[in-house]
Design a protein around this motif. Structure first.
Motif, PDB file in Angstrom:
ATOM      1  N   HIS A  28      32.109  44.375  41.652  1.00 24.61           N
ATOM      2  CA  HIS A  28      32.410  43.898  40.310  1.00 24.61           C
ATOM      3  C   HIS A  28      32.176  45.004  39.282  1.00 24.61           C
ATOM      4  O   HIS A  28      32.967  45.177  38.336  1.00 24.61           O
ATOM      5  CB  HIS A  28      31.536  42.683  39.984  1.00 24.61           C
ATOM      6  CG  HIS A  28      31.900  42.016  38.702  1.00 24.61           C
ATOM      7  ND1 HIS A  28      30.955  41.612  37.780  1.00 24.61           N
ATOM      8  CD2 HIS A  28      33.102  41.699  38.157  1.00 24.61           C
ATOM      9  CE1 HIS A  28      31.556  41.061  36.743  1.00 24.61           C
ATOM     10  NE2 HIS A  28      32.866  41.105  36.940  1.00 24.61           N
ATOM     11  N   GLY A  29      31.111  45.776  39.482  1.00 22.83           N
ATOM     12  CA  GLY A  29      30.822  46.872  38.570  1.00 22.83           C
ATOM     13  C   GLY A  29      31.923  47.928  38.591  1.00 22.83           C
ATOM     14  O   GLY A  29      32.319  48.438  37.538  1.00 22.83           O
ATOM     15  N   LEU A  30      32.443  48.249  39.786  1.00 21.86           N
ATOM     16  CA  LEU A  30      33.520  49.229  39.906  1.00 21.86           C
ATOM     17  C   LEU A  30      34.799  48.729  39.237  1.00 21.86           C
ATOM     18  O   LEU A  30      35.492  49.485  38.551  1.00 21.86           O
ATOM     19  CB  LEU A  30      33.788  49.532  41.382  1.00 21.86           C
ATOM     20  CG  LEU A  30      32.722  50.340  42.116  1.00 21.86           C
ATOM     21  CD1 LEU A  30      33.053  50.425  43.612  1.00 21.86           C
ATOM     22  CD2 LEU A  30      32.617  51.750  41.529  1.00 21.86           C
ATOM     23  N   GLN A  32      35.054  46.479  36.821  1.00 27.05           N
ATOM     24  CA  GLN A  32      34.882  46.435  35.370  1.00 27.05           C
ATOM     25  C   GLN A  32      34.912  47.831  34.753  1.00 27.05           C
ATOM     26  O   GLN A  32      35.470  48.036  33.669  1.00 27.05           O
ATOM     27  CB  GLN A  32      33.561  45.744  35.021  1.00 27.05           C
ATOM     28  CG  GLN A  32      33.513  44.269  35.387  1.00 27.05           C
ATOM     29  CD  GLN A  32      34.544  43.448  34.630  1.00 27.05           C
ATOM     30  OE1 GLN A  32      35.621  43.167  35.141  1.00 27.05           O
ATOM     31  NE2 GLN A  32      34.230  43.098  33.401  1.00 27.05           N
ATOM     32  N   GLN A  33      34.325  48.787  35.454  1.00 22.44           N
ATOM     33  CA  GLN A  33      34.213  50.136  34.905  1.00 22.44           C
ATOM     34  C   GLN A  33      35.535  50.899  34.938  1.00 22.44           C
ATOM     35  O   GLN A  33      35.896  51.572  33.969  1.00 22.44           O
ATOM     36  CB  GLN A  33      33.151  50.919  35.677  1.00 22.44           C
ATOM     37  CG  GLN A  33      32.935  52.339  35.127  1.00 22.44           C
ATOM     38  CD  GLN A  33      31.808  53.062  35.845  1.00 22.44           C
ATOM     39  OE1 GLN A  33      31.122  52.485  36.705  1.00 22.44           O
ATOM     40  NE2 GLN A  33      31.599  54.319  35.488  1.00 22.44           N
ATOM     41  N   TYR A  34      36.256  50.789  36.070  1.00 22.85           N
ATOM     42  CA  TYR A  34      37.434  51.631  36.263  1.00 22.85           C
ATOM     43  C   TYR A  34      38.771  50.900  36.106  1.00 22.85           C
ATOM     44  O   TYR A  34      39.793  51.535  35.860  1.00 22.85           O
ATOM     45  CB  TYR A  34      37.387  52.291  37.641  1.00 22.85           C
ATOM     46  CG  TYR A  34      36.227  53.242  37.797  1.00 22.85           C
ATOM     47  CD1 TYR A  34      36.227  54.478  37.164  1.00 22.85           C
ATOM     48  CD2 TYR A  34      35.115  52.890  38.563  1.00 22.85           C
ATOM     49  CE1 TYR A  34      35.153  55.354  37.299  1.00 22.85           C
ATOM     50  CE2 TYR A  34      34.042  53.756  38.711  1.00 22.85           C
ATOM     51  CZ  TYR A  34      34.072  54.992  38.076  1.00 22.85           C
ATOM     52  OH  TYR A  34      33.003  55.841  38.201  1.00 22.85           O
ATOM     53  N   GLY A  36      39.156  47.824  34.272  1.00 20.36           N
ATOM     54  CA  GLY A  36      39.192  46.888  33.153  1.00 20.36           C
ATOM     55  C   GLY A  36      40.460  46.967  32.318  1.00 20.36           C
ATOM     56  O   GLY A  36      41.075  45.932  32.027  1.00 20.36           O
ATOM     57  N   GLY A  43      39.012  42.119  32.266  1.00 18.75           N
ATOM     58  CA  GLY A  43      38.110  42.098  33.408  1.00 18.75           C
ATOM     59  C   GLY A  43      38.348  40.918  34.324  1.00 18.75           C
ATOM     60  O   GLY A  43      39.159  40.039  34.028  1.00 18.75           O
ATOM     61  N   SER A  49      36.576  40.287  42.421  1.00 20.53           N
ATOM     62  CA  SER A  49      36.512  41.748  42.513  1.00 20.53           C
ATOM     63  C   SER A  49      36.826  42.315  43.890  1.00 20.53           C
ATOM     64  O   SER A  49      37.520  43.343  43.992  1.00 20.53           O
ATOM     65  CB  SER A  49      35.133  42.229  42.038  1.00 20.53           C
ATOM     66  OG  SER A  49      34.970  41.943  40.668  1.00 20.53           O
TER      67      SER A  49
END
Length: 210
Positions: A28-30, A32-34, A36, A43, A49
């Motif tokens: 999920h972090g990847l 959202q970061q790359y 989005g 998002g 994700s």
């Protein structure tokens, strides 16, 4: 070696999806970061994700296949171009709309597209594409070539229907189970069909030689 090359995007897709399932927060972090800016609303949820990340990797892997062949000055098969177009369109819709239904349709569209191409050439153009592709490697009676073509048309059409059944009926709402079917079930069915066709063709080749 070519078999592994052809399966390269599928293997990566499956590996990334499984990693994403086991590391949902990291996936999920990847995303959202790359990714989005590529996603409607900016998002996706943590549950969405893994399939989004796997879809991105599948698209990149397919494009890398084509790039490698072009750089190596090797022929890019028409099937690979069609596959790339379908995964870019359906995969892109999956990413942008964060909706895995689009990527679930991708195998069916691909199977039906190949079946439609074979059918068009067989009935409208009067050309057997299977003979054109395999004719130099083996000599078969003309009726057998027709059987081969129609067998592939029927098989691909049926496999497309089976994918929809598994994605939207049997495994409805269970993306993980559908991914397992796509990677292992559909690939296994494809392999068994090729083996069955090989056995059938070997019989006719022996008769032809005799």
């Amino acid at each position: 070696m070519k078999f592994l090359f052809d399966l390269f995007p599928i293997i990566l897709f499956f590996g990334v999806f499984r990693w994403g399932e086991g590391n949902q927060d990291a996936a999920h972090g990847l995303v959202q970061q790359y990714l989005g800016p590529l996603i409607s609303g900016g998002g996706a949820t943590a549950a969405q994700s893994p399939i989004i990340l796997a879809t991105v990797i599948g698209i990149i892997a397919t494009l890398l296949q084509i790039g490698y062949l072009l750089i190596s000055r090797k022929k890019v098969d028409g099937m690979l171009w069609v596959s790339a177009a379908v995964i870019v369109v359906m995969g892109g819709a999956t990413i942008y709309l964060h909706d895995d239904n689009f990527i679930k349709w991708k195998p069916t569209i691909l199977y039906w597209a190949f079946a439609a191409i074979l059918l068009f050439y067989q009935t409208v153009m009067g050309k057997n594409l299977m003979k054109s592709v395999m004719g130099e490697a083996m000599k078969l009676p003309e009726p057998v070539w027709r059987t081969v073509a129609w067998s592939w048309i029927g098989f691909l059409a049926a496999l497309g229907c089976l994918n929809l059944l598994m994605a939207f009926v049997v495994f409805k709402g269970n993306t993980s189970a559908w991914v397992n079917f796509k990677v292992f079930g559909a690939t296994g069915i494809f392999f068994l069909f090729i083996v069955a066709m090989g056995l059938m063709l070997s019989k006719h080749m022996q008769e032809e030689e005799a």
